[in-house]
Design a protein around this motif. Structure first.
Motif, mmCIF file in Angstrom:
data_model
loop_
_atom_site.group_PDB
_atom_site.id
_atom_site.type_symbol
_atom_site.label_atom_id
_atom_site.label_comp_id
_atom_site.label_asym_id
_atom_site.label_seq_id
_atom_site.Cartn_x
_atom_site.Cartn_y
_atom_site.Cartn_z
ATOM 1 N N ILE A 1 -3.342 -2.346 3.733
ATOM 2 C CA ILE A 1 -3.527 -0.901 3.552
ATOM 3 C C ILE A 1 -4.174 -0.721 2.190
ATOM 4 O O ILE A 1 -3.595 -1.090 1.161
ATOM 5 C CB ILE A 1 -2.181 -0.166 3.651
ATOM 6 C CG1 ILE A 1 -1.630 -0.296 5.084
ATOM 7 C CG2 ILE A 1 -2.321 1.293 3.228
ATOM 8 C CD1 ILE A 1 -0.213 0.206 5.257
ATOM 9 N N ASN B 1 -3.716 1.384 -2.973
ATOM 10 C CA ASN B 1 -4.118 0.070 -2.460
ATOM 11 C C ASN B 1 -3.027 -0.945 -2.803
ATOM 12 O O ASN B 1 -3.233 -1.856 -3.605
ATOM 13 C CB ASN B 1 -5.465 -0.318 -3.072
ATOM 14 C CG ASN B 1 -5.971 -1.653 -2.595
ATOM 15 O OD1 ASN B 1 -5.397 -2.282 -1.720
ATOM 16 N ND2 ASN B 1 -7.051 -2.104 -3.184
ATOM 17 N N GLY C 1 -0.343 -1.947 -0.151
ATOM 18 C CA GLY C 1 0.544 -2.191 0.979
ATOM 19 C C GLY C 1 -0.119 -2.894 2.131
ATOM 20 O O GLY C 1 -1.285 -3.279 2.081
ATOM 21 N N THR D 1 5.394 -1.391 8.186
ATOM 22 C CA THR D 1 4.511 -1.115 7.050
ATOM 23 C C THR D 1 5.293 -0.780 5.792
ATOM 24 O O THR D 1 6.412 -0.262 5.842
ATOM 25 C CB THR D 1 3.556 0.050 7.350
ATOM 26 O OG1 THR D 1 4.303 1.268 7.423
ATOM 27 C CG2 THR D 1 2.798 -0.160 8.638
ATOM 28 N N ARG D 2 4.651 -1.065 4.679
ATOM 29 C CA ARG D 2 5.162 -0.641 3.375
ATOM 30 C C ARG D 2 3.948 -0.345 2.501
ATOM 31 O O ARG D 2 3.058 -1.178 2.362
ATOM 32 C CB ARG D 2 6.027 -1.730 2.744
ATOM 33 C CG ARG D 2 6.582 -1.291 1.393
ATOM 34 C CD ARG D 2 7.503 -2.339 0.839
ATOM 35 N NE ARG D 2 8.849 -1.913 1.156
ATOM 36 C CZ ARG D 2 9.933 -2.532 0.718
ATOM 37 N NH1 ARG D 2 9.833 -3.616 -0.011
ATOM 38 N NH2 ARG D 2 11.127 -2.073 1.027
ATOM 39 N N TYR D 3 3.919 0.875 1.962
ATOM 40 C CA TYR D 3 2.812 1.286 1.107
ATOM 41 C C TYR D 3 3.264 2.449 0.235
ATOM 42 O O TYR D 3 4.461 2.762 0.212
ATOM 43 C CB TYR D 3 1.563 1.619 1.930
ATOM 44 C CG TYR D 3 1.745 2.629 3.042
ATOM 45 C CD1 TYR D 3 1.271 3.929 2.905
ATOM 46 C CD2 TYR D 3 2.357 2.279 4.248
ATOM 47 C CE1 TYR D 3 1.405 4.852 3.940
ATOM 48 C CE2 TYR D 3 2.497 3.188 5.282
ATOM 49 C CZ TYR D 3 2.017 4.467 5.116
ATOM 50 O OH TYR D 3 2.155 5.376 6.133
ATOM 51 N N GLU E 1 7.146 5.740 -2.269
ATOM 52 C CA GLU E 1 7.034 4.577 -1.402
ATOM 53 C C GLU E 1 7.346 4.995 0.033
ATOM 54 O O GLU E 1 8.248 5.799 0.268
ATOM 55 C CB GLU E 1 8.028 3.506 -1.841
ATOM 56 C CG GLU E 1 8.059 2.306 -0.915
ATOM 57 C CD GLU E 1 9.208 1.368 -1.204
ATOM 58 O OE1 GLU E 1 8.936 0.184 -1.427
ATOM 59 O OE2 GLU E 1 10.375 1.814 -1.202
#
Length: 155
Positions: free
Chosen positions: A38, A54, A56, A72-74, A85
């Motif tokens: 991501i 920018n 994740g 997902t983690r971003y 987060e």
């Protein structure tokens, strides 16, 4: 015993998530693994607005049944300087021909397949402390190089 009323959903933000090319890992313990970085995007909505950082990725597992598990983690940097987060977990599945079209990067109507998530947001910024104690659900669509996701608070 009485049935409790269903929870209400409150629209929080719409995410446009920019992706880098898929990194294929091959077969893992449970299915075919891949990582999708991501790398940017935007959050626009009634309660959260900003840019997606920018920082994740989406760690996916694809199963033989056609189900894709999304993990997902971003992070978002809000227009007023907070960092939030996002941990988002969900499923994408649908008819084989629709999923094949998604893989080819074709435009597919979002109602032709299922893409739903549940999300947990966290921040240390007091202005957004409410996200630390709220659960969220999302409705998504996969586009060529992008994911669109609408997040709703479960009230």
């Amino acid at each position: 015993m009485s049935i409790l009323p269903p929870p209400a959903l409150r629209h929080i933000t719409d995410l446009t998530v920019t992706l880098d090319p898929i990194r294929h890992m091959g077969s893992g313990r449970a299915g075919t693994r891949r990582i999708i970085p991501i790398v940017g995007g935007a959050a626009q909505g009634p309660l959260i607005n900003g840019k997606i950082l920018n920082v994740g990725a989406d760690w996916q597992t694809q199963f033989a049944s056609g189900l894709t598990e999304l993990d997902t983690r971003y992070a978002i940097e809000t227009d007023d300087g907070a960092t939030i987060e996002i941990q988002n977990y969900g499923y994408r599945h649908g008819p084989a021909e629709v999923l094949d079209a998604l893989v080819r990067g074709e435009d597919v109507p979002p109602d032709a397949y299922y893409m739903r998530t549940h999300a947990r947001l966290e921040t240390g910024d007091e202005r957004y402390a409410w996200v630390n104690q709220t659960l969220f659900v999302g409705n998504g669509a996969r586009l060529n190089g992008l994911v669109q996701m609408s997040l709703f608070a479960i009230d």
